[in-house]
Design an enzyme around this catalytic site. Structure first.
Site, short mmCIF file in Angstrom:
data_model
loop_
_atom_site.label_atom_id
_atom_site.label_comp_id
_atom_site.label_asym_id
_atom_site.label_seq_id
_atom_site.Cartn_x
_atom_site.Cartn_y
_atom_site.Cartn_z
N GLU A 179 0.83 -1.21 0.00
CA GLU A 179 0.00 0.00 0.00
C GLU A 179 0.87 1.27 0.00
OE1 GLU A 179 -4.06 -1.56 2.19
OE2 GLU A 179 -2.46 -0.82 3.48
N GLU A 259 -7.08 -7.38 -0.60
CA GLU A 259 -7.51 -7.35 0.79
C GLU A 259 -9.00 -7.05 0.83
OE1 GLU A 259 -5.38 -4.75 3.39
OE2 GLU A 259 -3.42 -5.67 3.02
#
Length: 639
Positions: A179, A259
Site C-alpha cells: 500500500e 484485501e
C-alpha cells in the site's frame, strides 16, 4: 540442510516427471494462467507470526476445508531480525516450515515480504534499530534505509526462491512493498529499486504485484510498470467502482481484490469491530462471479503476543489491542465461526469443496481462579531486571539510543528543590512515548500519556528520588508517523526546572521471567515484604495447578487496571480491561503443562484489585458481551 536438499530434489523430480510448472498473467483473457490453464484464486490471510507454530497445520487445514485454494501471508522483517545482522528463522519464526505445511495441505501462497507490511504490526514490520539513524527516511531511496533493505532481502529472498511455484514450490506471486500509495513519500526510485531487487533474487518471470487502496492517489503512487497493480476494499465499497479504478491502471489482466476485509482491527478504547457476515458473503460471491481473484483479509487473525502490536496515529496515538481476532472466519483461537460456514457455502458455488468434515474447534478449559501474591514494586527489583546497571546521561535518551527497542525503561533522577505544594511536571512537545508511570521515593504519583495527559502535579523535597517508568505501547504501523521513536524524547520540566542527570535502566523483563524469575528466586533483588495490592508498577506471581489437561483457555483479569502477563515465561501480551474493549487474553493450550505447576507472572502498572485474583475461562471476551461457546464441537460464533 540435508532435509532441505531432499525437499528440493523431490520438487525437481516432480517437475522432470510431470513437466514444467508455470504461473503468469494472461493479459489477453484477463486472468491468471497456471500450468497453461485459466486460474482464479480464492485466498485468505493468515500471519504465521500471530499463530503459534504448533497450530499452523490446524489453521491451514481449516482454511483448505473452507474451500480456499491459496493463502496470503506477510513476512515481518523485525520478527526475523530484531537485532541488526542477527537472523532468526526457527520455531515460531520458521517461515519455510510454514510454507511447507501449506504446500502439504494443498494451498498455494501469495507472499508479501515487504520490506514494509503495515498489518497492525509493530512499526509495520520495519525493525526499530533503523531509527538509530536520526535522519533516516523510511520507505524511500534514502541510502541508509536501502542499505538495510538490501541486506535483509539478500537473506530472505534466496530462501523464498526455492518455494516459487515454477521451482516446484507453492508461491504463485509476490507483493512488492505494501500500500505504498498511502505513504507521503511517493518515491518511484525506491519502488524501482525494490522491483530490480526482487527480480534479481526471484527471477524476471516471477509475478510481482502491488496492492493499494481505492483512490486515484494511492493507485498512482503505489503502482509501477513491471508489477501488476491490484486494489483492496471492503463491504463499504461498490465493487464496480473499485474494479473500474483498477482497470484504469491495469487495462488488461485479472481483476484482483488483494484485501477484502472480513472484519476489522480494534484499538484500546474502541468498541469491538464487527463486519456483517451476509455482506461479506454476498460481496465475495459477486466478485467471484466476475472472475475476480479475491484474498480475504483476515481469514485467521491470531494474536499480537508480547510487544508485537502496532498503533495508528491520525488525530492521536491509538495502540492496537493484543487480540487480532479481527472478527475473521476463524476466531483468534482458530475456531470455525458462522462467518466461515457462510463463506464456505458461497465458495461452493464456484469451485469444488474438499470432501470431509471441517476440523472441530480446539478443546477449551475453564481452569478457574488463581490468587496471585505480590513480588514487589518494579523500582525495587532493578538488580534483577537490569543486572548490568543503569546508563548515566545528563538528559533523557530514547529507547533506540539505548538499544532497548521494546517493552519498558526506567528513568531516575532527583528533585532539584523542595516542592511543598503541587508542582507541574510537564512533558513539553508531547515527548512521552507512550505512557510514563511516575513515582517519588517509591510512592506512585500518576501517569503521563502521549496525546492525552501531558501535565501532572507532584510534591516532594530536594533530593527525593523520582522514577519515571516509560512503556512502549507499540510503534505506529501506518501513515507518515512510522518513524516512531520511544521513551522520553524531550526534557521533563518540573515547575521552572529542567530535570537533568538521569540514571536510565533498560529493563530486560522478558529474559528474567524466561529464566524462571520470580518463581525460582534466581537473581532476586532484596525481597520486598509480601503484603496486599499496591499502586504503581508492581509484579505479582502465582501458579496454576496442573489437572492433567493442556487445553486452550482465556485469562481474565477482572478489576485489574493495565499491564503485561507471562505464562511459563511466555509473554501473552498487554491487558487493559479498564479501557477495553478486550477483556481476556488467549492462552494456547500447549503453553501449559498438564503435570507441572504453571507459572503466572503479572506486571500491573497502575493498581491491582484487593482480591489479586485472575480467572481462566473457556471462552473469550473481546467486548462487553461474553461469547457463548457451549457448542465448541460445531463452531464458535463470531466474536
Amino acid at each position: 540442510m540435508l532435509l532441505c536438499n531432499a525437499k528440493c530434489l523431490v520438487r525437481s523430480l516432480f517437475i522432470i516427471v510431470f513437466g514444467a510448472r508455470s504461473f503468469s498473467i494472461d493479459y489477453k483473457n484477463n486472468c491468471f494462467e497456471k500450468d497453461g490453464k485459466p486460474f482464479q484464486y480464492i485466498s485468505g490471510s493468515m500471519h504465521y507470526s500471530r499463530v503459534p507454530h504448533y497450530y499452523w497445520k490446524d489453521r491451514l487445514q481449516k482454511m483448505y476445508m473452507a474451500g480456499l485454494n491459496a493463502i496470503q501471508t506477510y513476512v515481518p522483517w523485525n520478527f526475523h531480525e530484531e537485532q541488526q545482522g542477527v537472523y532468526n528463522f526457527s520455531g515460531h519464526r520458521d517461515l519455510e516450515h510454514f510454507l511447507d505445511l501449506a504446500n502439504q495441505t494443498g494451498l498455494l501462497v501469495i507472499l508479501r515480504p515487504g520490506p514494509y507490511i503495515c498489518a497492525e504490526w509493530e512499526m509495520g514490520g520495519l525493525p526499530a534499530w533503523l531509527l538509530q539513524k536520526p535522519n533516516i527516511v523510511l520507505r524511500s531511496a534514502d541510502t541508509d534505509y536501502l542499505g538495510a533493505v538490501n541486506s535483509w532481502m539478500a537473506v530472505l529472498l534466496p530462501k523464498m526462491k526455492r518455494w516459487l511455484y515454477t521451482n516446484g514450490g507453492n508461491i504463485i506471486s509476490v507483493q512488492v512493498e505494501n500500500e505504498y500509495g498511502s505513504y507521503y513519500a511517493c518515491d518511484y526510485n525506491y519502488m524501482r529499486h525494490l522491483r530490480t531487487l526482487f527480480q534479481l533474487f526471484l527471477g524476471e518471470n516471477t509475478v510481482l504485484f502491488t496492492t493499494d487502496g481505492n483512490t486515484d492517489k494511492e493507485m498512482t503512487c503505489g503502482s509501477l510498470e513491471g508489477m501488476y497493480a491490484t486494489i483492496d476494499f471492503g463491504t463499504d465499497t461498490k465493487i464496480s467502482q473499485a474494479f473500474s479504478r483498477q482497470r484504469r491502471f491495469e487495462p488488461r489482466g485479472p481483476l484482483v481484490n488483494s484485501e477484502f476485509y472480513t472484519g476489522w482491527l480494534d484499538h484500546w478504547g474502541d468498541q469491538h469491530a464487527e463486519v456483517d457476515t451476509q455482506k461479506v458473503s454476498t460481496m465475495l460471491g459477486e466478485m467471484l462471479s466476475m472472475g475476480a481473484s479475491v484474498n480475504m483479509y483476515m481469514f485467521e487473525g491470531g494474536t499480537n503476543f508480547g510487544y508485537w502490536n502496532g498503533a495508528d496515529h491520525d488525530n492521536r496515538f491509538r495502540s492496537v489491542v493484543t487480540s487480532y481476532d479481527y472478527n475473521a472466519p476463524l476466531s483468534e483461537a482458530g475456531d470455525p465461526t458462522e462467518k466461515l460456514l457462510t463463506i464456505q457455502d458461497t465458495i461452493r458455488k464456484f469451485r469444488e469443496i474438499p470432501e470431509g468434515p471441517m476440523p472441530p474447534a480446539s478443546s477449551k478449559m475453564a481452569y478457574g481462579f488463581v490468587t496471585l501474591t505480590m513480588v514487589g514494586e518494579l523500582n525495587r527489583l532493578l538488580d534483577t531486571l537490569c543486572p548490568q546497571g543503569p546508563v548515566k546521561s545528563q538528559y533523557p535518551l530514547s529507547f533506540e539510543e539505548m538499544k532497548q527497542f521494546y517493552g519498558f525503561m526506567l528513568y531516575r533522577t532527583k528533585l532539584p528543590r523542595d516542592l511543598p505544594e503541587n508542582t507541574a511536571l510537564i512533558s513539553p512537545l508531547n515527548g512521552v512515548r507512550d505512557r510514563a508511570y511516575v513515582s517519588v521515593n517509591g510512592v506512585f504519583q500518576g501517569i503521563l500519556e502521549r496525546d492525552v495527559t501531558l501535565v501532572m502535579n507532584i510534591t516532594g523535597k530536594q533530593g527525593d528520588q523520582i522514577d519515571v517508568l516509560v512503556e512502549n505501547m507499540g510503534r505506529v504501523n501506518f501513515g507518515s508517523k512510522i518513524n516512531d521513536r520511544k521513551g522520553l524524547l524531550t526534557h521533563l520540566i518540573l515547575g521552572m526546572d529542567v530535570l537533568k542527570d538521569w540514571l536510565i535502566f533498560p529493563l530486560n523483563i522478558d529474559e528474567a521471567i524466561a529464566s524462571g524469575w520470580p518463581q525460582s528466586g534466581m537473581r532476586r533483588s532484596t525481597p520486598t515484604p509480601i503484603r496486599g495490592p499496591s499502586t504503581g508498577p508492581v509484579f505479582y506471581q502465582g501458579t496454576l495447578a496442573p489437572n492433567g489437561l493442556a487445553w486452550d483457555t482465556f485469562l481474565r483479569l477482572t478489576d485489574w487496571t493495565k499491564g503485561q502477563v507471562w505464562i511459563n515465561g511466555v509473554n501473552l501480551g498487554r491487558y487493559w480491561p479498564k479501557r477495553g474493549p478486550q477483556q481476556t487474553l488467549y492462552v494456547p493450550g500447549p503453553l501449559l503443562s498438564p503435570t507441572q505447576p504453571n507459572n503466572i507472572t503479572v506486571l500491573e502498572l497502575e493498581g491491582a484489585p484487593p482480591h489479586t485474583r485472575v480467572v481462566f475461562l473457556d471462552r473469550p471476551q473481546l467486548s462487553s458481551t461474553l461469547v457463548d461457546s457451549t457448542n465448541l464441537g460445531q463452531c464458535l460464533p463470531g466474536v
